[in-house]
Design a protein around this motif. Structure first.
Motif, mmCIF file in Angstrom:
data_model
loop_
_atom_site.group_PDB
_atom_site.id
_atom_site.type_symbol
_atom_site.label_atom_id
_atom_site.label_comp_id
_atom_site.label_asym_id
_atom_site.label_seq_id
_atom_site.Cartn_x
_atom_site.Cartn_y
_atom_site.Cartn_z
ATOM 1 N N LEU A 62 -7.922 -120.238 -7.123
ATOM 2 C CA LEU A 62 -7.400 -121.025 -8.182
ATOM 3 C C LEU A 62 -6.282 -120.384 -8.788
ATOM 4 N N ASP A 63 -5.435 -121.214 -8.767
ATOM 5 C CA ASP A 63 -3.852 -120.683 -9.398
ATOM 6 C C ASP A 63 -3.723 -120.348 -10.773
ATOM 7 N N GLU A 64 -2.673 -119.628 -11.100
ATOM 8 C CA GLU A 64 -2.573 -119.272 -12.628
ATOM 9 C C GLU A 64 -2.609 -120.625 -13.529
ATOM 10 N N ALA A 65 -1.892 -121.717 -13.178
ATOM 11 C CA ALA A 65 -2.378 -122.930 -13.893
ATOM 12 C C ALA A 65 -3.735 -123.382 -14.089
ATOM 13 N N GLY A 66 -4.541 -123.070 -13.248
ATOM 14 C CA GLY A 66 -5.965 -123.279 -13.255
ATOM 15 C C GLY A 66 -6.845 -122.477 -13.897
ATOM 16 N N VAL A 67 -6.203 -121.218 -14.075
ATOM 17 C CA VAL A 67 -6.995 -119.936 -14.846
ATOM 18 C C VAL A 67 -6.577 -120.520 -16.319
ATOM 19 N N ARG A 68 -5.406 -120.721 -16.612
ATOM 20 C CA ARG A 68 -4.822 -121.030 -18.238
ATOM 21 C C ARG A 68 -5.577 -122.034 -18.707
ATOM 22 N N SER A 69 -5.760 -123.015 -17.728
ATOM 23 C CA SER A 69 -6.833 -124.522 -18.230
ATOM 24 C C SER A 69 -7.810 -123.943 -18.548
ATOM 25 N N ALA A 70 -8.550 -123.106 -17.678
ATOM 26 C CA ALA A 70 -10.130 -122.869 -17.714
ATOM 27 C C ALA A 70 -10.169 -122.136 -19.189
ATOM 28 N N LEU A 71 -9.221 -121.326 -19.493
ATOM 29 C CA LEU A 71 -9.337 -120.367 -20.672
ATOM 30 C C LEU A 71 -9.115 -121.173 -21.865
ATOM 31 N N THR A 72 -8.055 -121.997 -21.941
ATOM 32 C CA THR A 72 -8.105 -123.010 -23.096
ATOM 33 C C THR A 72 -9.001 -124.026 -23.380
ATOM 34 N N GLY A 73 -9.683 -124.454 -22.299
ATOM 35 C CA GLY A 73 -10.835 -125.432 -22.635
ATOM 36 C C GLY A 73 -12.025 -124.416 -22.885
ATOM 37 N N TRP A 74 -12.396 -123.360 -22.576
ATOM 38 C CA TRP A 74 -13.305 -122.568 -23.010
ATOM 39 C C TRP A 74 -13.080 -121.998 -24.384
ATOM 40 N N SER A 75 -11.774 -121.685 -24.827
ATOM 41 C CA SER A 75 -11.645 -121.430 -26.114
ATOM 42 C C SER A 75 -11.691 -122.654 -26.769
ATOM 43 N N ASP A 76 -11.392 -123.974 -26.699
ATOM 44 C CA ASP A 76 -11.407 -125.081 -27.565
ATOM 45 C C ASP A 76 -13.065 -125.543 -27.780
ATOM 46 N N ARG A 77 -13.833 -124.906 -27.021
ATOM 47 C CA ARG A 77 -15.255 -125.237 -26.943
ATOM 48 C C ARG A 77 -15.975 -123.986 -27.344
#
Length: 234
Positions: A62-77
């Motif tokens: 997983l690239d950095e963009a995917g990592v950031r997307s996962a983290l922001t999604g987890w944060s929102d939920r």
């Protein structure tokens, strides 16, 4: 209450304000995820967070963009994912250091911790937030640094999920105190159920005004730590 040698405390809703976590700490970290990646790229902390997300998702490439997307999604939920908790702790540390943030504890908590310390009762924190975030929380309260009252900290990485009896058994082994002489306080019934299944004593905490009601189902419940909670040192 039987003789107690150790008290293990939850944070959110038990020793500190649930609303402060959700209305101050979570938004603070969420707003700074992008800039943290830019400023920290290539550091040990960056590598640890990236590796944690990849491992948690089972996606080693997983690239950095995917990592950031996962983290922001987890944060929102509000997902209790260890890599997110690690990053939140790193972000909050800066806010504590510059005085923007503080660790909220209810007014009676410092006195109760002092009382238990004088009685020789060991006190531990077990929270889904990272150990680093827990230390910062109790080190930067408006009542001063309370970490000197605490014997240790446990999180999802060091103990496991809070709704699993195995996590409480792991803490018992780590602190060297029999389950029957360990008291757990939390505002969540499923956490208390898991602790009880591991042989711990339990007390629910429901602060005045909690929308879930005044009682934690299935457990003796108090409204604050100095009201209706008799702890005798073992």
């Amino acid at each position: 209450m039987p003789d107690i040698r150790a008290v293990v405390l939850d944070i959110e809703g038990t020793t500190g304000s649930m609303s402060y976590v959700h209305e101050v700490l979570f938004p603070y970290a969420r707003a700074r995820i992008g800039e943290w990646f830019t400023a920290s790229r290539g550091t040990d902390s960056w590598h640890a967070v990236v590796a944690g997300v990849r491992t948690h998702l089972g996606s080693p490439d997983l690239d950095e963009a995917g990592v950031r997307s996962a983290l922001t999604g987890w944060s929102d939920r509000d997902v209790k994912a260890p890599p997110l908790k690690m990053l939140q702790g790193l972000l909050w540390s800066s806010g504590y250091a510059d005085g923007t943030l503080h660790g909220h504890v209810y007014d009676e908590v410092p006195g109760v911790l002092a009382q238990w310390s004088r009685a020789g009762i060991a006190q531990f924190i077990y929270s889904s937030g990272s150990v680093a975030a827990q230390r910062d929380w109790f080190a930067h309260t408006r009542h001063g640094d309370l970490t000197r009252r605490l014997s240790g900290f446990f999180d999802l990485e060091t103990a496991g999920g809070k709704r699993s009896a195995a996590s409480y058994a792991a803490i018992s082994a780590a602190i060297g105190v029999p389950a029957a002489q360990t008291l757990f306080l939390s505002d969540v019934a499923e956490e208390l159920d898991a602790a009880a299944a591991a042989g711990w004593l339990t007390t629910g905490v429901r602060r005045d005004g909690d929308h879930r009601g005044r009682v934690v189902p299935g457990h003796h419940t108090v409204s604050q730590l100095d009201a209706g909670l008799a702890v005798r040192a073992g």
